[in-house]
Design a protein around this motif. Structure first.
Motif, PDB file in Angstrom:
ATOM      1  N   THR A   1      10.544 -78.983  64.252  1.00  6.98           N
ATOM      2  CA  THR A   1      11.616 -78.307  63.457  1.00  6.98           C
ATOM      3  C   THR A   1      11.610 -78.107  62.051  1.00  6.98           C
ATOM      4  OG1 THR A   1      13.169 -78.995  65.474  1.00  6.98           O
ATOM      5  CG2 THR A   1      14.300 -78.249  63.363  1.00  6.98           C
ATOM      6  N   ARG A   2      11.239 -79.214  61.349  1.00  5.69           N
ATOM      7  CA  ARG A   2      10.804 -79.201  60.067  1.00  5.69           C
ATOM      8  C   ARG A   2       9.762 -78.295  59.651  1.00  5.69           C
ATOM      9  NH1 ARG A   2       6.926 -82.350  57.853  1.00  5.69           N
ATOM     10  NH2 ARG A   2       7.104 -83.550  59.906  1.00  5.69           N
ATOM     11  N   ASN A   3       8.510 -78.111  60.352  1.00 10.40           N
ATOM     12  CA  ASN A   3       7.658 -77.125  59.963  1.00 10.40           C
ATOM     13  C   ASN A   3       8.059 -75.773  60.299  1.00 10.40           C
ATOM     14  OD1 ASN A   3       6.184 -78.884  58.445  1.00 10.40           O
ATOM     15  ND2 ASN A   3       4.971 -79.299  60.634  1.00 10.40           N
ATOM     16  N   TYR A   4       8.931 -75.599  61.320  1.00 13.40           N
ATOM     17  CA  TYR A   4       9.391 -74.212  61.660  1.00 13.40           C
ATOM     18  C   TYR A   4      10.278 -73.890  60.362  1.00 13.40           C
ATOM     19  CZ  TYR A   4       7.895 -74.890  66.618  1.00 13.40           C
ATOM     20  OH  TYR A   4       7.318 -75.117  67.603  1.00 13.40           O
ATOM     21  N   ILE A   5      10.943 -74.650  59.892  1.00 14.16           N
ATOM     22  CA  ILE A   5      11.851 -74.248  58.782  1.00 14.16           C
ATOM     23  C   ILE A   5      11.171 -73.787  57.553  1.00 14.16           C
ATOM     24  CG2 ILE A   5      13.615 -74.985  57.126  1.00 14.16           C
ATOM     25  CD1 ILE A   5      14.871 -76.645  59.435  1.00 14.16           C
ATOM     26  N   HIS A   6       9.972 -74.671  57.222  1.00 20.71           N
ATOM     27  CA  HIS A   6       8.960 -74.298  56.300  1.00 20.71           C
ATOM     28  C   HIS A   6       8.456 -73.105  56.470  1.00 20.71           C
ATOM     29  CE1 HIS A   6       9.795 -78.051  54.656  1.00 20.71           C
ATOM     30  NE2 HIS A   6       8.717 -78.899  55.112  1.00 20.71           N
TER      31      HIS A   6
END
Length: 453
Positions: A168-173
């Motif tokens: 999720t964190r990298n998807y947002i990035h």
């Protein structure tokens, strides 16, 4: 009548328009000379409209000399007119121009030419310096957006290719990176359409394509600010609660990042169509409808700044907790590094001029928001992809695996592949060794972002 002088004066004015235009660049996001050309066009239209009602048969009729509108006058009458209003961009002194009505028609303007009569001095007016300044600003943000576009594209490829980095964190990035990419592309398209053409006729062209380009540009800018806001909304609960569910609000983040700008830009587009359909929709300063776009951007900047302060406050509390060592130098060093890492991710630099008037420190504001802001995507890509501990570890792992497979592949060209007792060849064993447990596949969360600290 001496009609030739008016045409020559018009040509001279058109030659000076780019210089005048540079002085308006601080107040407009469009090709600046359009403001001047539109002002001239308004005066011309008003003058010609009044000319149709002019029934004077003797003396001098009303005349538009491409710069000033001269009213009807009797023979022998001396007409004095103030300098055109757009000379205020070049000089604080606005004089008068005079013409005599003779039996042969209007005399030439005196004192001549217009520039002299209206107080413009090419030696004392900082026109060339400001032209060079705005040219430097344009070069600066072009370089910044180019570097950002290259770095962000590479970062997107890395995050997409390596499945272990999918979380999720990298998807947002990745969505933030895409918003930076779209913003850079929109800036390049806008500059080509509004700045690269050597003519000014486009100032009066209201093509659908030109307006669509401006709608796309405004959407990309707003989406970029909203994804900076999403980063703040995501990181703040991560810091405050270790049990924060990453996936629970992911689709809400998508809706905020891409959906909310669509609502505001659609509303702005409808309003422009029905109430302010002027030019290519590039004029934003004098339009009250600009607040439809400006207000949500200002709100996102303010909210992100508040979230930034909250995270710094949480960091300070954690650094002073009993579980943390009491080396003050190390603690403040970590706090400083964490703060610097969050500034580009949250777009904190925008708060400096966000709530000041547009004409407040215009040149400094231009450099800070256009030039410095253009490198934001590059900095974010470097800090949150290329220097990220997880990304570096994954790249090193893939590099070692590629070298190992290459070595074994070259060795097996001369030897038959031997099979183990369980029937598994070397390449399969390598694949098994490089696989990780489900727990390691789960992203380590926001703490990995600060692996440099």
């Amino acid at each position: 009548m001496r009609r030739g002088s008016g045409g020559m004066r018009g040509s001279a004015l058109r030659g000076a328009v780019p210089l005048l235009g540079c002085l308006l660049a601080a107040a407009s996001s469009t090709r600046p000379e359009c403001s001047i050309m539109q002002e001239i066009e308004e005066e011309r239209s008003q003058c010609l409209a009044e000319l149709t009602w002019d029934n004077q048969t003797s003396g001098c009729r009303r005349q538009w000399d491409n710069i000033t509108c001269w009213p009807e006058a009797e023979v022998g009458e001396v007409v004095v007119r103030p300098c055109p209003k757009y000379f205020r961009f070049l000089t604080s002194y606005l004089g008068n121009v005079t013409r005599n009505c003779t039996s042969q028609g209007w005399s030439d303007v005196y004192p001549a030419p217009y520039a002299v009569a209206c107080g413009y001095d090419s030696n004392s007016t900082p026109g060339e310096e400001q032209t060079a300044f705005y040219g430097t600003v344009k070069t600066g943000y072009t370089i910044g957006h180019t570097l950002s576009l290259i770095a962000l594209t590479a970062a997107m490829i890395i995050l997409c290719l390596f499945r272990k980095l999918h979380c999720t964190r990298n998807y947002i990035h990745m969505h933030l990176f895409m918003s930076f990419i779209m913003r850079a592309i929109a800036v390049f398209i806008k500059d080509v359409i509004l700045f690269e053409s050597g003519e000014s006729e486009h100032c009066f062209v209201s093509s659908v394509g030109c307006k669509a380009m401006m709608v796309f540009f405004q959407y990309c800018v707003m989406a970029n600010f909203f994804w900076l806001l999403v980063e703040g909304l995501y990181f703040t609960p991560c810091w405050s609660s270790p049990f924060f569910s990453e996936r629970k609000y992911f689709w809400w983040y998508i809706l905020i990042g891409w959906g909310a700008p669509s609502v505001f830009i659609t509303a702005w587009t409808i309003v422009r169509i029905y109430f302010f359909d002027v030019g290519c929709w590039e004029e934003i300063v004098e339009s009250p409808f600009w607040w439809i776009i400006k207000t949500p951007i200002l709100v996102s900047i303010l909210v992100n700044f508040i979230l930034f302060i909250c995270i710094i406050r949480i960091l300070v509390q954690k650094l002073h907790s009993p579980d943390v060592g009491h080396n003050e130098t190390s603690q403040y060093s970590r706090l400083a590094k964490s703060t610097l890492l969050l500034i580009p991710l949250f777009g904190i630099h925008y708060i400096m001029f966000a709530f000041f008037p547009d004409n407040f420190k215009a040149e400094v504001k231009l450099v800070f928001e256009l030039v410095v802001g253009s490198f934001q995507g590059f900095v974010v890509a470097v800090l949150y992809c290329f220097l990220n501990g997880e990304v570096q570890a994954e790249l090193k792992r893939k590099w070692r695996r590629w070298h190992l497979e290459r070595f074994l592949g070259s060795d097996m060209k001369y030897h038959h592949p031997s099979l183990g007792s369980n029937g598994t060849n070397f390449s399969t064993q390598i694949s098994m060794l490089t696989k990780c447990s489900p727990k390691t596949r789960r992203c380590s969360g926001f703490q990995a972002e600060f692996s440099l600290v």
